[in-house]
Design a protein around this motif. Structure first.
Motif, PDB file in Angstrom:
ATOM      1  N   LEU A  68       0.828  -1.217   0.000  1.00 18.15           N
ATOM      2  CA  LEU A  68       0.000   0.000   0.000  1.00 18.15           C
ATOM      3  C   LEU A  68       0.859   1.262   0.000  1.00 18.15           C
ATOM      4  CD1 LEU A  68      -2.867  -1.009   2.458  1.00 18.15           C
ATOM      5  CD2 LEU A  68      -3.031  -0.667  -0.024  1.00 18.15           C
ATOM      6  N   ALA A  69       1.958   1.246   0.756  1.00 13.02           N
ATOM      7  CA  ALA A  69       2.860   2.404   0.771  1.00 13.02           C
ATOM      8  C   ALA A  69       3.431   2.663  -0.623  1.00 13.02           C
ATOM      9  CB  ALA A  69       3.986   2.181   1.773  1.00 13.02           C
ATOM     10  N   LEU A  70       3.822   1.602  -1.325  1.00 14.97           N
ATOM     11  CA  LEU A  70       4.364   1.773  -2.683  1.00 14.97           C
ATOM     12  C   LEU A  70       3.284   2.254  -3.649  1.00 14.97           C
ATOM     13  CD1 LEU A  70       6.745  -1.304  -2.946  1.00 14.97           C
ATOM     14  CD2 LEU A  70       7.395   1.105  -2.951  1.00 14.97           C
ATOM     15  N   ILE A  71       2.066   1.780  -3.482  1.00 14.54           N
ATOM     16  CA  ILE A  71       0.976   2.239  -4.349  1.00 14.54           C
ATOM     17  C   ILE A  71       0.706   3.726  -4.097  1.00 14.54           C
ATOM     18  CG2 ILE A  71      -1.510   2.023  -4.788  1.00 14.54           C
ATOM     19  CD1 ILE A  71      -1.107  -1.040  -4.424  1.00 14.54           C
ATOM     20  N   VAL A  72       0.720   4.133  -2.830  1.00 15.77           N
ATOM     21  CA  VAL A  72       0.566   5.565  -2.517  1.00 15.77           C
ATOM     22  C   VAL A  72       1.711   6.353  -3.147  1.00 15.77           C
ATOM     23  CG1 VAL A  72       0.637   7.265  -0.642  1.00 15.77           C
ATOM     24  CG2 VAL A  72      -0.813   5.252  -0.434  1.00 15.77           C
ATOM     25  N   GLY A  73       2.934   5.817  -3.074  1.00 15.39           N
ATOM     26  CA  GLY A  73       4.070   6.458  -3.729  1.00 15.39           C
ATOM     27  C   GLY A  73       3.861   6.585  -5.221  1.00 15.39           C
ATOM     28  N   GLY A  74       3.272   5.554  -5.827  1.00 13.79           N
ATOM     29  CA  GLY A  74       2.963   5.618  -7.253  1.00 13.79           C
ATOM     30  C   GLY A  74       1.924   6.675  -7.572  1.00 13.79           C
ATOM     31  N   ILE A  75       0.953   6.849  -6.678  1.00 15.62           N
ATOM     32  CA  ILE A  75      -0.071   7.872  -6.895  1.00 15.62           C
ATOM     33  C   ILE A  75       0.529   9.271  -6.759  1.00 15.62           C
ATOM     34  CG2 ILE A  75      -2.185   8.871  -5.916  1.00 15.62           C
ATOM     35  CD1 ILE A  75      -2.980   5.941  -5.185  1.00 15.62           C
ATOM     36  N   VAL A  76       1.379   9.467  -5.721  1.00 20.60           N
ATOM     37  CA  VAL A  76       2.013  10.768  -5.518  1.00 20.60           C
ATOM     38  C   VAL A  76       3.013  11.034  -6.636  1.00 20.60           C
ATOM     39  CG1 VAL A  76       3.519  12.099  -3.988  1.00 20.60           C
ATOM     40  CG2 VAL A  76       1.666  10.719  -3.028  1.00 20.60           C
ATOM     41  N   GLY A  77       3.822  10.032  -6.970  1.00 23.44           N
ATOM     42  CA  GLY A  77       4.766  10.125  -8.078  1.00 23.44           C
ATOM     43  C   GLY A  77       5.970  10.997  -7.768  1.00 23.44           C
ATOM     44  N   GLY A  78       6.695  11.360  -8.824  1.00 23.06           N
ATOM     45  CA  GLY A  78       7.836  12.270  -8.726  1.00 23.06           C
ATOM     46  C   GLY A  78       8.937  11.779  -7.820  1.00 23.06           C
ATOM     47  N   ASN A  79       9.595  12.748  -7.184  1.00 25.77           N
ATOM     48  CA  ASN A  79      10.717  12.436  -6.308  1.00 25.77           C
ATOM     49  C   ASN A  79      10.304  11.625  -5.090  1.00 25.77           C
ATOM     50  OD1 ASN A  79      12.840  13.676  -7.718  1.00 25.77           O
ATOM     51  ND2 ASN A  79      12.054  15.653  -7.103  1.00 25.77           N
ATOM     52  N   PHE A  80       9.067  11.808  -4.642  1.00 27.21           N
ATOM     53  CA  PHE A  80       8.597  11.022  -3.495  1.00 27.21           C
ATOM     54  C   PHE A  80       8.612   9.539  -3.847  1.00 27.21           C
ATOM     55  CE2 PHE A  80       5.174   8.905  -1.147  1.00 27.21           C
ATOM     56  CZ  PHE A  80       5.622   9.124   0.150  1.00 27.21           C
ATOM     57  N   ALA A  81       8.086   9.188  -5.021  1.00 28.90           N
ATOM     58  CA  ALA A  81       8.071   7.781  -5.440  1.00 28.90           C
ATOM     59  C   ALA A  81       9.490   7.249  -5.616  1.00 28.90           C
ATOM     60  CB  ALA A  81       7.278   7.625  -6.731  1.00 28.90           C
ATOM     61  N   SER A  82      10.366   8.063  -6.177  1.00 29.56           N
ATOM     62  CA  SER A  82      11.750   7.646  -6.377  1.00 29.56           C
ATOM     63  C   SER A  82      12.438   7.368  -5.055  1.00 29.56           C
ATOM     64  CB  SER A  82      12.503   8.734  -7.145  1.00 29.56           C
ATOM     65  OG  SER A  82      13.873   8.441  -7.194  1.00 29.56           O
ATOM     66  N   THR A  83      12.309   8.288  -4.119  1.00 32.67           N
ATOM     67  CA  THR A  83      12.948   8.124  -2.821  1.00 32.67           C
ATOM     68  C   THR A  83      12.350   6.945  -2.064  1.00 32.67           C
ATOM     69  OG1 THR A  83      13.389  10.491  -2.755  1.00 32.67           O
ATOM     70  CG2 THR A  83      13.525   9.305  -0.669  1.00 32.67           C
ATOM     71  N   LEU A  84      11.024   6.810  -2.112  1.00 28.49           N
ATOM     72  CA  LEU A  84      10.362   5.678  -1.461  1.00 28.49           C
ATOM     73  C   LEU A  84      10.846   4.360  -2.056  1.00 28.49           C
ATOM     74  CD1 LEU A  84       8.193   4.756   0.586  1.00 28.49           C
ATOM     75  CD2 LEU A  84       6.563   4.827  -1.304  1.00 28.49           C
ATOM     76  N   ASN A  85      10.964   4.291  -3.374  1.00 27.29           N
ATOM     77  CA  ASN A  85      11.463   3.077  -4.030  1.00 27.29           C
ATOM     78  C   ASN A  85      12.872   2.741  -3.549  1.00 27.29           C
ATOM     79  OD1 ASN A  85       9.173   2.600  -5.528  1.00 27.29           O
ATOM     80  ND2 ASN A  85       9.962   3.531  -7.384  1.00 27.29           N
ATOM     81  N   MET A  86      13.729   3.753  -3.444  1.00 27.70           N
ATOM     82  CA  MET A  86      15.100   3.490  -3.008  1.00 27.70           C
ATOM     83  C   MET A  86      15.134   2.999  -1.557  1.00 27.70           C
ATOM     84  SD  MET A  86      17.594   6.196  -4.913  1.00 27.70           S
ATOM     85  CE  MET A  86      16.919   7.689  -4.251  1.00 27.70           C
ATOM     86  N   VAL A  87      14.313   3.593  -0.696  1.00 33.30           N
ATOM     87  CA  VAL A  87      14.298   3.176   0.704  1.00 33.30           C
ATOM     88  C   VAL A  87      13.752   1.751   0.836  1.00 33.30           C
ATOM     89  CG1 VAL A  87      13.202   3.616   2.942  1.00 33.30           C
ATOM     90  CG2 VAL A  87      14.178   5.511   1.634  1.00 33.30           C
ATOM     91  N   VAL A  88      12.610   1.473   0.200  1.00 33.16           N
ATOM     92  CA  VAL A  88      12.002   0.148   0.303  1.00 33.16           C
ATOM     93  C   VAL A  88      12.894  -0.912  -0.346  1.00 33.16           C
ATOM     94  CG1 VAL A  88      10.034  -1.266  -0.430  1.00 33.16           C
ATOM     95  CG2 VAL A  88       9.647   1.014   0.513  1.00 33.16           C
ATOM     96  N   GLY A  89      13.488  -0.595  -1.481  1.00 33.16           N
ATOM     97  CA  GLY A  89      14.404  -1.541  -2.132  1.00 33.16           C
ATOM     98  C   GLY A  89      15.587  -1.886  -1.252  1.00 33.16           C
ATOM     99  N   THR A  90      16.142  -0.881  -0.596  1.00 29.62           N
ATOM    100  CA  THR A  90      17.262  -1.113   0.315  1.00 29.62           C
ATOM    101  C   THR A  90      16.826  -1.984   1.501  1.00 29.62           C
ATOM    102  OG1 THR A  90      18.249   0.991  -0.309  1.00 29.62           O
ATOM    103  CG2 THR A  90      18.989   0.017   1.762  1.00 29.62           C
ATOM    104  N   LEU A  91      15.630  -1.716   2.038  1.00 30.43           N
ATOM    105  CA  LEU A  91      15.124  -2.526   3.154  1.00 30.43           C
ATOM    106  C   LEU A  91      14.906  -3.981   2.741  1.00 30.43           C
ATOM    107  CD1 LEU A  91      12.623  -0.046   4.827  1.00 30.43           C
ATOM    108  CD2 LEU A  91      14.867  -0.764   5.668  1.00 30.43           C
TER     109      LEU A  91
END
Length: 193
Positions: A68-91
């Protein structure tokens, strides 16, 4: 400049971040929902399988929340989605490494198996790649907002040259080490002019 101001809303990189986050989030959401559908007990370590991965109720809950967090990131988009992807991928990558050492130990309360570890590595790399796409590279194009931020002086010179070409101006460009005429220096503020 704030991170959210770096990337224009209509930039093509925003689309990559948005769809990458949404795709990975949907995958995790489906996995978590399938775990709930099987009515798994929260802390079971009996090796219940869903979609080829061992799971329990707690891992299903974590998968749903991260999805759900990643889907919200996809809805918000932009740098927020990019940063969220990097954090979640690292985790995900860190989780894979951590679970290698606790596979057959009582500390494995998420009921990870070796397939889960491999999935964690693969999903982590996919999510991380979506997040870093167009942000982390030595050969970014000069219209990339991240390149422009890292090379502000050269970007200002190129922008000035492009404006002069558009307006037909024939003024020469300053040498490579100097700022364009009329540009602020690194220590000067607009009020000091």
């Amino acid at each position: 400049m704030k991170l959210s101001e770096e990337l224009p809303v209509d930039h093509t990189l925003a689309t990559v971040y948005r769809y990458g986050a949404a795709f990975c989030g949907l995958t995790l959401l489906v996995f978590g929902v399938l775990g709930f559908a099987d009515e798994l007990s929260p802390f079971s370590t009996d090796g219940e399988n869903v979609a080829g991965l061992s799971t329990n109720g707690l891992l299903s809950l974590i998968s749903v929340l991260v999805g759900l967090a990643l889907i919200v990131g996809g809805i918000v988009g932009g740098n927020f989605a990019s940063t969220l992807n990097m954090v979640v991928g690292t985790l995900f990558l860190l989780s894979g490494f951590a679970h290698i050492f606790i596979l057959d130990k009582p500390a494995n309360f998420l009921d990870f198996g070796m397939t889960n570890v491999m999935f964690s590595f693969v999903m982590g790399l996919i999510i991380l790649t979506f997040g870093m796409y167009g942000r982390v590279s030595s050969k970014l194009p000069h219209d990339n907002p991240y390149w422009r931020r890292r090379h502000a002086r050269q970007a200002a010179r190129e922008s000035l040259a492009a404006r002069r070409r558009q307006h037909g101006g024939a003024q020469p460009l300053p040498p490579a080490g100097q700022a364009p005429r009329g540009a602020l220096t690194a220590t000067e503020t607009p009020s000091e002019r």
